[in-house]
Write a protein that holds these residues in place. Structure first.
Motif, mmCIF file in Angstrom:
data_model
loop_
_atom_site.group_PDB
_atom_site.id
_atom_site.type_symbol
_atom_site.label_atom_id
_atom_site.label_comp_id
_atom_site.label_asym_id
_atom_site.label_seq_id
_atom_site.Cartn_x
_atom_site.Cartn_y
_atom_site.Cartn_z
ATOM 1 N N THR A 188 0.836 -1.193 0.000
ATOM 2 C CA THR A 188 0.000 0.000 0.000
ATOM 3 C C THR A 188 0.873 1.245 0.000
ATOM 4 O O THR A 188 1.797 1.358 0.814
ATOM 5 C CB THR A 188 -0.904 0.013 1.249
ATOM 6 N N ALA A 191 0.271 6.909 3.087
ATOM 7 C CA ALA A 191 -0.588 8.082 3.034
ATOM 8 C C ALA A 191 0.225 9.327 3.367
ATOM 9 O O ALA A 191 1.272 9.257 4.003
ATOM 10 C CB ALA A 191 -1.739 7.934 4.020
ATOM 11 N N ARG A 196 -7.216 10.050 2.400
ATOM 12 C CA ARG A 196 -6.820 9.095 1.366
ATOM 13 C C ARG A 196 -5.654 9.606 0.519
ATOM 14 O O ARG A 196 -5.220 8.937 -0.422
ATOM 15 C CB ARG A 196 -8.012 8.816 0.454
ATOM 16 N N HIS A 198 -2.164 10.188 -0.921
ATOM 17 C CA HIS A 198 -1.026 9.270 -0.821
ATOM 18 C C HIS A 198 0.179 9.794 -1.591
ATOM 19 O O HIS A 198 0.125 10.845 -2.241
ATOM 20 C CB HIS A 198 -1.424 7.878 -1.317
ATOM 21 N N SER A 262 -0.724 3.493 -8.807
ATOM 22 C CA SER A 262 -0.766 4.378 -7.637
ATOM 23 C C SER A 262 -2.192 4.499 -7.115
ATOM 24 O O SER A 262 -2.430 4.458 -5.905
ATOM 25 C CB SER A 262 -0.263 5.781 -7.990
ATOM 26 N N GLY A 266 -2.779 3.083 -3.672
ATOM 27 C CA GLY A 266 -2.877 4.162 -2.691
ATOM 28 C C GLY A 266 -4.288 4.443 -2.216
ATOM 29 O O GLY A 266 -4.500 4.712 -1.042
ATOM 30 N N SER A 267 -5.272 4.380 -3.123
ATOM 31 C CA SER A 267 -6.608 4.820 -2.749
ATOM 32 C C SER A 267 -7.613 3.680 -2.608
ATOM 33 O O SER A 267 -8.389 3.636 -1.671
ATOM 34 C CB SER A 267 -7.168 5.792 -3.796
#
Lengths: 359, 528
Positions: A188, A191, A196, A198, A262, A266-267
């Motif tokens: 992951t 952050a 959220r 990142h 990403s 990331g999200s």
């Protein structure tokens, strides 16, 4: 009285800057008329759409989350469009990058080390490059139209994603929902704040800075612009059109792939049948609104991200369809392209000609 | 005769003129942005008169003619046609009035037949067969032999022009406008055209003849209007002027003769083409067949030929934009370069100037300092270091070229498209001369360039060769070729004749070679 378009001897620098401003204004005016026709108070609706999302910390972070892929993809597309290469399939390269990068956490969930993330990102970039390389190869080798091939590859990648998350990559403990397993912490993206937002945002900033330098300061950037504006002059300069097609597609594909992995890492943190609200297509608007200039794209990325948030906000508070977002994005692109006429032409009011006296 | 800009042409010295007034243009003014292309221009055309409109490129001739033909709208002024003030809003209206035009650049569909092309321009009120018959008849009457069933792509430029003329004649015009009709013709084809024009004038048709070739104007025109910088500066009877006085009126100052310098001694071969061949790349491209040519240090060799006979194809093969099949086909210095790209050839000391300035020799939307990089990014001028552009050096170099080659611009370092044709050409040639190349290949060095700039460019080419470079010039302009060339070769349908010393050649002989007729065929009379 009638309007005449008169060619300017040179590009107008002033208009190059003003054109997006005029376009945004016209979009807002048209939007207000549209809201009024829907029975809404235009002032309230525009406030909800464009100002309200900027008033809370979480929604500002959300703005960055949405701007990140738009900017990453947009700067890559700028290189394509500047070189007169029409990559319309960034959405597909985004999906391909997300798929390629997700192989690691989905197929090898036990592989958790400091190498996991860098490998995922590299695989994501490679996936996007591969997907972008296909239309480039077809164009260079067979002369196919890259607009069609890159666009068709979007649907292929989306169907591939759909099949994978419903079939082989479905989470074994996911109660048959069409979703992959959730990524481990090692897979992951860290952050940047409590929401959220990142690390992908930093990639976007780096891409903007790097491409600013490449486009303005290097021979490569010169080559891109020359081949885009005058292919024969490019050949005369000893530059290769085919090489630049491949370069532009690999670069924009790679950046779209990076945006894809990403976003997922990331999200979203897993693969779902739909991982993008059309970032790859919206990035085309971002690129043009930003004058195909990386810094401009950075700004326009935020504006278009705002249109996504505004659409959601308007849906929640006013009960307007979230398709309004698409309408605004379409209006904006339309007005930007129209206003760009003013860069090379000026408007003149002409009196009816000599001839009114008649015979 | 002394004339200055304040002379009012209405009161100028004008010889006795015949015929009734057909078209009277009064005070025509047309503005493009900041440029006044036509500044209160007045022109009177009479029936039965061949009226020359003279002027340098950019003098405003084409603008005036487009207004007369309804293709442009004037900002001010009146058009009086046969005594009535009229509006000509479109070429169709012009044709309805009886004004026809033959354009410099043809507007023909190459894949269609002669009759089909003509039918497209006429109202669809007659059968195709009747039209073909009329085409045959008109072309026979005026000595303009045409086969209505021939495909345009197969026809020579001279014949294509006949199609345009016949198309114009079928509409039975009272006034025919011809825009530089002989610029694409061989001398023999031009003679043929003059016969037709004289015949038309005798029948009472007015002809407005645009040209910058003074010799033909003196030969066939009854009256001349001379324009400079958008204004009419003079009206005269061209037969009573000398070519020199007309040229002075056009240019506004005396045109200097070129200094040829010493005839060179036999130098080393710097550029050698050996059995250079290439296939046509498309239906409208020309194949190059077994071209052999040596260009030596110290000499200017010119390749004459009518447009579209393989000049651009040959240029691309020599420059390296297109590669040859064998390395020996093109030798630069002593190195076989047939398989090397254009950058390698430049590094070997060669420089190239293509025919098209905008879009080939320069990028319209880039500044001059950036356009400088186009040909010099890898030639050791330090304009690029480690992949990064050195903009300050490019700027300094741009200044040097601007000064040395008298490139005039309204502000510093403008975009290429903002320069006039002549100034951009001075820049594009100056960019290469500034490198002091060993070999220079130029395609159409003064195409569309005004006389002052053309003289400067031609002198520079001669000087470069006298300083030890080999210069190859491809040109359609026979005046230019005879002015600068030491040896002349002729290209026709992709084949190149032997290069012959210029003193041993006449214009007529070159004209025949250009038309693809060799000397033994006795084809001199076959100009029909």
């Amino acid at each position: 009285m009638r309007l005449e378009l008169e060619k300017r001897p040179e590009r107008s620098t002033l208009m190059a800057l003003l054109s997006p401003v005029i376009a945004i204004t016209l979009t807002l005016v048209t939007g207000a008329v549209l809201f009024a026709a829907l029975g809404q108070n235009p002032a309230v609706a525009l406030y909800m759409f464009f100002i309200d999302p900027l008033t809370a910390s979480w929604s500002l972070q959300e703005l960055v989350v949405k701007a990140t892929p738009l900017i990453l993809i947009g700067v890559g597309l700028a290189v394509c469009f500047l070189s007169n290469t029409w990559n319309i399939g960034a959405e597909g390269q985004f999906t391909a990058g997300a798929l390629a990068g997700s192989m690691l956490p989905i197929l090898l969930p036990g592989f958790e080390s400091f190498l996991t993330l860098p490998l995922m990102l590299l695989m994501g970039i490679a996936g996007g490059m591969l997907w972008g390389g296909i239309p480039a190869f077809l164009k260079v080798r067979f002369g196919t139209n890259e607009i069609l091939t890159s666009l068709m590859l979007v649907y292929i990648s989306q169907l591939l994603l759909d099949w994978l998350v419903r079939g082989p990559w479905r989470d074994p403990e996911g109660f048959n929902f069409p979703e992959s397993r959730v990524f481990s912490d090692a897979a992951t993206l860290p952050a940047l704040a409590d929401g959220r937002m990142h690390v992908g945002a930093i990639f976007a900033v780096i891409a903007v800075l790097a491409l600013s330098v490449v486009l303005l300061k290097t021979l490569k950037g010169f080559e891109i612009r020359v081949l885009g504006q005058a292919p024969r002059a490019g050949r005369f300069a000893g530059f290769s059109r085919n090489k630049i097609i491949v370069f532009a597609f690999l670069l924009s594909g790679g950046l779209a792939g990076l945006a894809g992995i990403s976003e997922v890492s990331g999200s979203v943190n897993q693969l779902t049948p739909v991982i993008s609200p059309g970032y790859g297509f919206t990035a085309i608007i971002v690129a043009f609104l930003g004058r195909l200039n990386p810094i401009g794209i950075f700004l326009s990325g935020f504006l278009l991200a705002l249109s996504y948030l505004g659409g959601e906000a308007a849906q929640v508070t006013l009960g307007i369809s979230d398709k309004t977002t698409r309408v605004f994005q379409g209006l904006l692109l339309f007005y930007v392209l129209a206003c760009d006429t003013l860069i090379l032409y000026r408007i003149r009011f002409a009196r009816p000609g000599v001839s009114a006296k008649g015979a | 005769m002394t004339v200055d800009d304040t002379t009012n042409p209405q009161h100028g010295v004008v010889g006795e003129r015949r015929g009734t007034v057909l078209l009277d243009a009064r005070g025509i003014t047309k503005r493009f942005g900041e440029i006044l292309a036509n500044d209160t221009v007045s022109l009177t055309l009479r029936a039965g008169e061949i009226h020359a409109l003279l002027g340098e490129n950019g003098a405003g001739k084409s603008t005036l003619v487009k207004i007369l033909y309804g293709a442009l709208d004037p900002n001010a002024g009146d058009l009086v046609w046969q005594g009535q003030t009229v509006t000509i809003a479109s070429p169709a209206e012009a044709r309805a009035l009886g004004i026809g035009m033959v354009f410099q650049h043809f507007s023909l569909f190459e894949a269609l037949t002669v009759a089909e092309n003509i039918a497209l321009a006429l109202p669809p009120d007659q059968s195709f067969r009747a039209l073909s018959e009329r085409i045959r008849q008109v072309s026979r009457d005026y000595g303009l032999t045409l086969d209505p069933t021939a495909i345009v792509a197969d026809l020579s430029v001279g014949v294509r022009q006949r199609i345009e003329i016949v198309r114009c004649l079928l509409q039975e015009p009272k006034l025919i406008i011809m825009d530089e009709p002989t610029s694409v013709l061989t001398p023999q084809e031009a003679d043929q055209l003059f016969v037709t024009l004289e015949r038309l004038a005798l029948e009472g048709c007015a002809i407005l003849y645009i040209s910058h070739r003074l010799e033909e104007v003196q030969r066939i025109c009854h009256h001349a209007t001379i324009m400079r910088h958008g204004k009419v500066v003079m009206e005269c009877d061209p037969t009573k002027e000398t070519a020199g006085s007309l040229a002075r009126l056009m240019v506004g100052s005396a045109v200097h003769d070129l200094k040829r310098g010493v005839v060179p001694r036999e130098g080393d071969v710097r550029l050698a083409l050996k059995d250079l061949s290439a296939e046509a790349e498309g239906p409208f491209s020309v194949a190059i067949e077994n071209v052999n040519l040596n260009v030596r240090a110290g000499e200017v060799v010119a390749i004459a030929g009518i447009a579209g006979n393989g000049q651009s194809e040959l240029f691309e093969l020599v420059s390296g934009e297109r590669l040859s099949s064998s390395a020996d086909a093109v030798t630069i210095g002593a190195v076989p370069m047939g398989r090397a790209g254009i950058t390698k050839r430049r590094r070997a000391g060669a420089a190239f100037v293509p025919e098209e300035r905008l879009g080939h020799g320069a990028v319209p939307g880039l500044k001059l300092s950036e356009n400088l990089l186009l040909t010099r990014h890898s030639t050791g001028d330090g304009l690029v270091q480690g992949g990064f552009l050195k903009r300050d050096r490019a700027g300094a170099l741009e200044q040097r070229i601007k000064t040395n080659f008298d490139v005039r611009m309204s502000h510093d370092d403008p975009e290429a498209r903002a320069l006039s044709g002549g100034n951009l050409q001075k820049f594009v040639i100056g960019r290469e001369l500034d490198r002091q190349p060993d070999v220079l290949v130029v395609n159409q060095p003064t195409w569309g360039v005004d006389a002052g700039a053309a003289a400067l460019i031609r002198q520079e080419l001669i000087d470069l060769s006298r300083n030890g470079a080999a210069v190859l010039v491809i040109s359609q302009d026979l005046d230019e070729i005879f002015e600068i060339a030491d040896r002349i070769a002729v290209i026709s349908r992709g084949k190149l004749s032997e290069a012959i010393p210029a003193q041993k050649l006449t214009r007529e002989r070159v004209g025949l070679l250009m038309a693809g007729l060799d000397e033994d065929s006795g084809g001199a009379g076959d100009a029909a």
